[in-house]
Design a protein around this motif. Structure first.
Motif, short mmCIF file in Angstrom:
data_model
loop_
_atom_site.label_atom_id
_atom_site.label_comp_id
_atom_site.label_asym_id
_atom_site.label_seq_id
_atom_site.Cartn_x
_atom_site.Cartn_y
_atom_site.Cartn_z
N VAL A 28 0.84 -1.21 0.00
CA VAL A 28 0.00 0.00 0.00
C VAL A 28 0.87 1.25 0.00
CG1 VAL A 28 -2.00 -1.09 1.05
CG2 VAL A 28 -0.26 -0.04 2.52
N MET A 34 -4.75 6.61 -1.37
CA MET A 34 -5.78 5.59 -1.38
C MET A 34 -7.07 6.20 -0.86
SD MET A 34 -3.81 2.10 -0.26
CE MET A 34 -5.03 1.06 -1.10
N GLY A 97 -6.97 3.12 -5.41
CA GLY A 97 -5.58 3.46 -5.19
C GLY A 97 -4.94 4.07 -6.42
#
Length: 117
Positions: A28, A34, A97
């Motif tokens: 991530v 995000m 994202g």
């Protein structure tokens, strides 16, 4: 190929809580930002909350103070903790994202949240 898988939706009573999660196939931390979006029947998809690479968060006015977005780089997971749920929070929720590099945008498959007594 980056994949986002979101889950955790379900049925909640008004005033209740749910926690949504989004797991990335990669890290991530590779995402510049995000976000969680939602789309209710017959309505356009709307932005709910964002979190950037530095951890700065932003929320739609409609969820401010009730929803909390967070991410765990070690677990490659982004989450949305929803509390004080209202019937108008009913929607399909999607994680999103945008990587640091390139112009691609990635979406989860969506998870249904229904708030009803």
């Amino acid at each position: 190929q980056v994949q986002l898988v979101d889950f955790g939706g379900g049925l909640a009573q008004p005033g209740g809580s749910l926690r949504l999660s989004c797991v990335a196939s990669g890290s991530v931390s590779s995402f510049r930002v995000m976000a969680w979006y939602r789309q209710a029947p017959g309505q356009q998809r709307e932005l709910v909350a964002t979190i950037d690479g530095g951890g700065t968060t932003n929320y739609a006015d409609s969820v401010k103070g009730r929803f909390t977005i967070s991410k765990d780089n070690a677990k490659n997971t982004m989450s949305l903790h929803m509390s004080s749920l209202k019937p108008e929070d009913t929607a399909v929720y999607y994680c999103n994202g945008r990587p640091w590099l390139g112009s691609s945008v990635y979406w989860g498959q969506g998870t249904q949240v229904t708030v009803s007594s």
